[in-house]
Design a protein around this motif. Structure first.
Motif, short mmCIF file in Angstrom:
data_model
loop_
_atom_site.label_atom_id
_atom_site.label_comp_id
_atom_site.label_asym_id
_atom_site.label_seq_id
_atom_site.Cartn_x
_atom_site.Cartn_y
_atom_site.Cartn_z
N UNK B 114 -32.99 11.72 13.97
CA UNK B 114 -33.80 11.63 15.07
C UNK B 114 -35.12 11.78 14.52
N UNK B 115 -35.36 12.86 13.41
CA UNK B 115 -36.85 12.91 13.09
C UNK B 115 -37.23 11.70 12.31
N UNK B 116 -36.22 11.03 11.50
CA UNK B 116 -36.62 9.98 10.82
C UNK B 116 -37.27 8.72 12.07
N UNK B 117 -36.56 8.71 12.98
CA UNK B 117 -36.92 7.56 13.99
C UNK B 117 -38.29 7.98 14.68
N UNK B 118 -38.20 9.51 15.01
CA UNK B 118 -39.54 9.80 15.69
C UNK B 118 -40.76 9.59 14.65
N UNK B 119 -40.54 9.78 13.30
CA UNK B 119 -41.57 9.67 12.23
C UNK B 119 -42.09 8.27 12.12
N UNK B 120 -40.91 7.33 12.25
CA UNK B 120 -41.41 5.85 12.10
C UNK B 120 -42.20 5.65 13.37
N UNK B 121 -41.62 6.01 14.37
CA UNK B 121 -42.49 5.67 15.64
C UNK B 121 -43.76 6.08 15.77
N UNK B 122 -43.85 7.36 15.29
CA UNK B 122 -45.17 7.91 15.22
C UNK B 122 -46.22 7.40 14.33
N UNK B 123 -45.75 6.78 13.09
CA UNK B 123 -46.35 6.29 12.19
C UNK B 123 -46.87 5.13 12.58
N UNK B 124 -46.22 4.34 13.81
CA UNK B 124 -46.93 2.99 14.33
C UNK B 124 -47.62 3.55 15.34
N UNK B 125 -46.94 4.14 16.44
CA UNK B 125 -47.79 4.20 17.59
C UNK B 125 -49.16 5.01 17.78
N UNK B 126 -49.11 6.23 16.77
CA UNK B 126 -50.36 6.98 16.75
C UNK B 126 -51.65 5.90 16.46
N UNK B 127 -51.49 5.43 15.26
CA UNK B 127 -52.82 4.75 14.66
C UNK B 127 -53.09 3.55 15.67
N UNK B 128 -52.02 2.86 16.15
CA UNK B 128 -52.07 1.89 17.21
C UNK B 128 -52.88 2.43 18.42
N UNK B 129 -52.37 3.62 18.77
CA UNK B 129 -52.93 4.13 20.17
C UNK B 129 -54.17 4.36 19.79
N UNK B 130 -54.98 5.10 19.09
CA UNK B 130 -55.99 5.51 18.60
C UNK B 130 -56.99 4.25 18.51
N UNK B 131 -56.28 3.35 17.63
CA UNK B 131 -57.22 2.07 17.39
C UNK B 131 -57.62 1.30 18.68
N UNK B 132 -56.49 1.28 19.42
CA UNK B 132 -56.52 0.59 20.82
C UNK B 132 -57.71 1.05 21.69
#
Lengths: 548, 331
Positions: B114-132
């Motif tokens: 679960x942590x791995x999946x959350x980590x991968x998601x966060x690594x994509x979602x957080x930068x993308x969200x802030x950038x957008x």
């Protein structure tokens, strides 16, 4: 010297409200030569800042330049592209804002904000700009010029920030600086230091400047020529000495005459009179930090006691002790000779009613969601127990007292009122409790001089009619002169001098009173020069260190 | 830094207190579930004697308060107890119940996934969200801004499983780029694991981006009227730099809070996505355990979820505090 730098012709600016564009500036023209200082003066809402910003080719959101030209060194700023303007802003035209505390970014150190302009504009590399910043800080007589830039804005006092902002404006050695009320938010003693620094540095670098202010005495010290604005219209323009000695227009004359209001001296208080409010040996602290030390003064019936001093001198803290918001650590507050509980929560409704308060910022002191009728009606109901038509009748009476037509203002919201009208509502709210005593905390300092005078006259009238006592907290000695019966001078939480107004304004004074009195700008254009000569530059430096 | 350390310690203590209260709530809630493990495992033909004997064996006959403190005492020492299901299985095979798989052993690999999946998601979602968010603030009210808003809002408004199937259709069926089954296991190397987790991670990205992106945009726009932003513009600073270096650092606190909330969601709320992709995360384990009333596992999962929420919010608080220069550099 007489090389033309800025040419503004028939400048028209519109602002948008409710989907329509309304004129804000109706044609303003002036020239500015290299190294020349133009003073721009008028009440708030006259459009001074709008013109100042337009001279940079900049308009705030919701405003647009609808006509006329602004030419800076041959470049048409009205039609220039954003990129061209960005190339000029900060580099050749700089801006010094009214509140340096709000205009420095809280997230970055002063020196990083200083070097940003030169680095981004490619004027000089970062290291060089840092060295230069320290040199400018030194010239502006900031304490610790090598170190002060590495602080964050909240770690530096207001007067120092204002000078740091002037230094920042100088970073690229611009040809033109717009000073937008740079000393309005400062104490008189601090104001002198900043004025002197600004004047020196503008002279040293032969920078042209537009100096915007509502304070005539200040502009008299700074400007070569003065332009007067009224509600977006030009009134007149002339060189400083002519303007001061021989104003042509009625409006200008009325501005010049503002400080003439003065109350007659009242007979001395009988020795056996019991004061309405008596502050006895009060000390107080915020948390563990002591701020008031053994403060005592009396306020008698129908009298106005002005409490003067710089910000941080404990004036407002003393008021908080009287109202019970800040229970003193020692000492007693007496109403009519009877000691009352230190904490407002232990006071009776009758005791609370006795002392009311009017605040500096009517904007923030009135609930923006309540109508004027509700704002005034609440204390009428709370203290006097009136409801229904009796309450409405009383509110109408109060509105009449403050010279606002009840039928017209009862249902309005505070945002639909001017600054002076809002302050009047603040007064009515205090009167609603039918108090004996009102604390006026800098009630006129956010207002223009003409409006402020109206408020002072109203307060004087109410005092005569209702026998009110006022504690008048202010840093403005002109106000003290016009309204006070007694004066209490405070510094660093202590009373340094107290007595009837007449004594306070005649020498000899306490040294600090003297410093305060002599720091109030006068309408004489040579006043600052003479004062600085008399005090000597070192004295100013000491004052700056004292502010730390 | 003294004041900051004190604030952090205060928050930490408050977090522990919250966790303690939550543990009581979890215990009560789990005990309110209708039926128990004995009934669930024995089915309809259970004799009262058999039910009682299983209950006795698992300690279910003790009073609730005793059971709570046994559980809490164990949890504090890192012993989350033994899984009922495993213990029961052990008793059938004749070995000792106590030596059955512990809850910790059962949860650990799932939680790691679960942590791995959350980590991968966060690594994509957080930068993308802030950038957008930054771009949307920069080009506010433009076509780009509106398009981003519509896209992110539609993706957050769609159910997770629908997004998952849409992604499977486009990225796995029509264009076989990514595997639609995320059956990862121990010993897989990192890159293979990453590829297998990519589709669920993208699904979750679509689910969490909207809120973070919109908060970034709103927090920045909120500051654009401040005098120091006007000052930066009047210094001739480019619009992008005004937003990134002048507005963003002052807008961090609300953004961090929303990021923490979404990360907590990634750890605790992703069971539907796990089921769709057959991803062996803690969410599936949790749901399975509820089904068979495996109370120790349910309680442990709840406790982990609560701890994750508290810990992430705590870090958000601390980071928000640290993002304020007034606290980092006292007078």
């Amino acid at each position: 010297m007489s090389e033309l730098l800025l040419k503004v012709r028939d400048l028209m600016i519109e602002g948008r409200s409710d989907e329509t564009w309304n004129p804000i500036i109706n044609g303003c023209s002036f020239d500015l030569n290299k190294g020349e200082v133009l003073g721009m003066i008028g009440e708030s809402g006259a459009g001074k800042s709008t013109v100042g910003l337009a001279a940079m080719g900049f308009t705030r959101d919701g405003c647009r330049i609808s006509g006329g030209t602004v030419e800076f060194d041959g470049i048409d700023l009205v039609n220039a592209s954003a990129a061209v303007k960005r190339g000029l802003l900060g580099k050749r035209i700089a801006y010094v804002a009214q509140s340096a505390a709000a205009s420095f970014n809280p997230a970055h150190r002063l020196i990083d904000q200083h070097t940003e302009g030169p680095v981004q504009h490619g004027v000089m590399p970062r290291e060089e700009s840092q060295e230069d910043a320290m040199e400018l800080y030194r010239r502006l007589r900031l304490p610790n010029p090598e170190e002060i830039g590495f602080r964050y804005p909240h770690q530096v006092s207001g007067g120092q920030l204002q000078r740091a902002m002037t230094a920042m404006a100088m970073a690229c050695r611009p040809d033109l600086i717009i000073f937008d009320e740079p000393t309005t938010a400062l104490d008189v003693t601090t104001q002198i230091e900043v004025l002197a620094s600004i004047r020196d540095i503008v002279e040293q670098f032969n920078t042209a400047a537009i100096y915007i202010t509502h304070d005539l005495a200040v502009v008299a010290q700074m400007a070569d020529k003065i332009k007067v604005l009224l509600k977006g219209d030009e009134v007149e323009e002339a060189d400083t000495r002519t303007m001061l000695s021989d104003p042509q227009e009625e409006y200008t004359k009325s501005l010049w005459a503002v400080r003439s209001f003065q109350r007659p001296t009242k007979p001395a208080v009988p020795a056996d009179a019991v004061p309405v409010v008596s502050v006895k040996n009060v000390s107080a602290a915020y948390g563990k930090v002591p701020v008031l030390f053994d403060v005592s003064f009396d306020i008698h019936a129908g009298r106005t006691v002005a409490v003067v001093g710089e910000s941080g001198s404990g004036k407002s803290t003393a008021a908080r002790c009287i109202t019970g918001l800040l229970p003193p650590t020692s000492g007693v507050i007496e109403f009519d000779g009877e000691p009352i509980p230190a904490d407002y929560r232990s006071r009776t409704k009758m005791q609370l009613r006795q002392a009311q308060m009017i605040y500096q910022m009517a904007d923030t002191a009135l609930n923006p969601r309540k109508t004027i009728g509700e704002i005034i009606g609440r204390p009428v109901q709370f203290y006097m127990g009136l409801t229904g038509s009796a309450k409405r009748k009383r509110v109408d009476e109060l509105l009449n007292e403050i010279e606002l037509e009840p039928s017209q203002y009862f249902h309005r919201l505070p945002s639909e009122l001017s600054g002076g009208q809002k302050q009047r509502v603040g007064i009515a709210r205090a009167l609603a409790a039918e108090p004996k005593f009102i604390i006026c905390d800098e009630v006129t300092s956010a207002l223009d001089q003409l409006v402020a005078e109206g408020i002072l006259k109203l307060l004087a009238k109410l005092q005569d009619e209702l026998g009110l006592s006022y504690m008048f907290i202010t840093h403005d000695l002109a106000t003290v002169r016009s309204i006070a019966d007694e004066v209490v001078v405070m510094k660093d939480g202590r009373v340094v001098e107290a007595g009837p107004k007449k004594e306070m304004f005649t020498p000899p004074h306490h040294a600090y009173t003297d410093l305060l009195l002599s720091s109030v700008p006068e309408m004489d254009p040579d006043w600052l020069t003479n004062l600085l000569d008399a005090r000597g530059v070192d004295n100013i430096g000491d004052a700056a260190v004292g502010k730390m | 830094m003294g004041s900051v350390t004190r604030i952090i310690l205060q928050r930490l203590a408050l977090g522990l207190l919250t966790l303690f209260i939550v543990s009581i709530v979890i215990f009560i809630a789990v005990n309110l579930l209708p039926g128990d493990f004995a009934e669930a495992i024995l089915g309809q033909g259970a004799t009262p004697e058999a039910v009682a004997s299983i209950r006795e064996g698992l300690g279910l006959d003790k009073p609730p308060i005793t059971r709570y403190f046994d559980w809490l005492g164990g949890a504090i020492q890192g012993d989350l107890g033994s899984s009922f299901a495993q213990a029961n299985f052990a008793s059938f095979t004749g070995s000792d119940a106590a030596s059955g798989t512990t809850v910790a052993e059962q949860i650990a690999p799932r939680f790691k996934n679960t942590l791995f999946l959350a980590g991968v998601t966060a690594a994509i979602a957080v930068p993308v969200s802030i950038f957008l968010g930054v771009l949307a603030a920069l080009y506010r009210n433009s076509i780009f801004d509106r398009a981003t808003n519509i896209l992110t809002l539609s993706s957050i408004s769609s159910p997770d499983f629908f997004l998952a199937y849409v992604l499977i259709l486009f990225l796995s069926v029509l264009n076989p780029l990514l595997p639609s089954l995320s059956n990862i296991y121990d010993g897989m190397d990192f890159s293979e694991r990453l590829v297998k987790s990519l589709l669920p991670a993208l699904t979750l990205t679509l689910a969490v981006t909207a809120q973070m992106m919109r908060m970034t945009r709103a927090a920045i726009i909120n500051l654009l009227a401040s005098p120091y932003i006007e000052m930066a513009r009047l210094k001739g600073i480019s619009p992008m730099r005004v937003i990134v270096t002048h507005a963003l650092p002052n807008a961090l606190a609300p953004i961090i809070t929303v990021i923490a909330l979404n990360l907590a969601y990634l750890i605790t709320g992703v069971v539907v996505v796990e089921v769709v992709f057959v991803y062996p995360g803690i969410g599936q384990l949790f749901v399975d355990s509820v089904k068979i009333r495996d109370i120790p596992v349910v309680q442990a999962c709840c406790l982990i979820f609560a701890a994750a929420y508290i810990l992430l919010n705590l870090s958000a608080d601390v980071l928000s505090i640290l993002s304020n220069p007034r606290l980092r550099h006292p007078k």
